[in-house]
Design a protein around this motif. Structure first.
Motif, short mmCIF file in Angstrom:
data_model
loop_
_atom_site.label_atom_id
_atom_site.label_comp_id
_atom_site.label_asym_id
_atom_site.label_seq_id
_atom_site.Cartn_x
_atom_site.Cartn_y
_atom_site.Cartn_z
N TRP A 342 49.25 3.07 -3.13
CA TRP A 342 49.12 4.43 -2.60
C TRP A 342 50.38 5.22 -2.88
O TRP A 342 51.49 4.70 -2.85
N GLY A 345 50.17 8.84 0.68
CA GLY A 345 48.90 8.92 1.39
C GLY A 345 47.69 9.11 0.51
O GLY A 345 46.59 9.32 1.02
N ARG A 346 47.86 9.01 -0.81
CA ARG A 346 46.75 9.18 -1.74
C ARG A 346 46.52 7.87 -2.50
O ARG A 346 47.47 7.25 -3.00
#
Length: 357
Positions: A342, A345-346
């Motif tokens: 990640w 947060g993606r």
């Protein structure tokens, strides 16, 4: 291992896409892709028309997307040279297979093909003109699951408040696979190998603006910058050699069949060089492999092209998390293990499983 990056789940003028296959291949080449897997609806006519070959320095593999008479249970099919079943026109003008999903999935498997449940957990109800196409039939004959689908995530998350932003920023709006699909994948893989792939579901649809001109929504080249599936194979493919095309196509499809692959969202960075593997008694095992450790220690390792949050997932649940470009874990507990990477947060990279017995 030789690594090749591809885009999966693409539609052309042979069904409901707007691009010619040669132009799609050119867009793939411009996007630094090695291969594309075409999946026009319920047809293999591109093979008959000679499009399964190297085009514009890209390997073009022709499959198809089959659906049932309810226009659900969409299945991405590769590795066979016939469209299974007979078809009838649906009220919306599209075709539906008269076989049940269970029947066409089994027949595809029995004929040596491979297939993936497409966008299986769609459930939107806020866009009646764009209904969901979920997977709702029980079957255990599928090869794998399309774990991450660009267009599915884009449209499932759209509402009146964010519609304009999602149209203007089609890549930025893609965050991570649907948690329900990840759970579906992990649950299925507890019992047997199930490959996870990523797809773009590209159509390059055109929208009339103000009644004066058409604008291409999500051009192929745009979507080719999002979800990719990388395969890892033991021998190199011979680029631009149509003489070895069939052999090299088999290498790509076998890697997908066996789970020698991983998914990456290129909006968050180039994923080439990612590796997730296991070391046991001097032997290296890779994604898709099974290790009979019998309680002895197995070393799992992840290597990442740039610093990120690395999460180890065990039997579908988070087990460890660290930040960096590599991670290692001493494992004794049996089960299935995979890695998620990640960035802020993606979701970036999602590996396939390694099974430890």
């Amino acid at each position: 291992m030789y690594e090749y990056a591809g885009a999966v789940h693409i539609h052309s003028v042979y069904s409901d896409g707007t691009g010619k296959i040669e132009d799609i291949a050119k867009a793939a080449h411009d996007s630094d892709l090695d291969f594309i897997l075409m999946t026009d609806h319920n047809t293999l006519k591109p093979i008959a028309d000679g499009y399964e070959k190297w085009l514009n320095n890209v390997m073009v593999i022709i499959g198809y997307e089959v659906n049932d008479m309810a226009n659900k249970n969409h299945y991405l099919t590769f590795g066979i040279n016939e469209v299974i079943g007979s078809y009838q026109e649906l009220p919306n003008g599209e075709l539906g297979c008269k076989l049940s999903a269970n029947e066409y999935v089994k027949q595809i498997k029995d004929k040596g093909g491979i297939g993936f449940l497409a966008h299986p957990d769609e459930e939107r109800s806020h866009l009646p003109e764009h209904p969901p196409y979920p997977w709702i039939e029980e079957t255990d004959d599928f090869t794998g699951i399309e774990v991450w689908n660009h267009m599915s995530e884009w449209i499932e998350g759209m509402d009146e408040g964010n519609k304009l932003d999602r149209f203007l920023h089609p890549l930025k709006s893609i965050i991570a696979p649907n948690p329900k699909t990840l759970k579906r994948w992990d649950d299925a893989a507890m019992n047997r190998h199930v490959t996870g792939i990523g797809g773009v579901d590209a159509h390059a649809l055109k929208q009339n603006v103000l009644g004066f001109f058409e604008v291409e929504i999500f051009a192929y080249k745009v979507l080719f910058k999002s979800i990719r599936t990388h395969v890892l194979i033991d021998e190199p493919i011979v680029k631009n050699s149509n003489d070895s095309f069939c052999k090299d196509k088999t290498k790509i499809l076998d890697a997908l069949r066996k789970g020698k692959c991983f998914i990456a969202n290129y909006y968050n960075g180039d994923a080439r060089g990612f590796r997730f593997y296991a070391e046991f008694k001097g032997i290296t095992c890779n994604m898709g492999d099974t290790i009979s450790a019998n309680g002895e220690k197995v070393m799992l390792r992840a290597l990442v092209p740039k610093e990120c949050d690395i999460k180890l997932i065990h039997n579908g649940k988070p087990a460890h998390e660290s930040k960096g470009m590599n991670a290692a874990w001493d494992i004794k507990e049996p089960g299935i293990y995979r890695v998620e990477c990640w960035q802020a947060g993606r979701g970036w990279i999602f590996s396939n499983h390694i099974r430890i017995k």
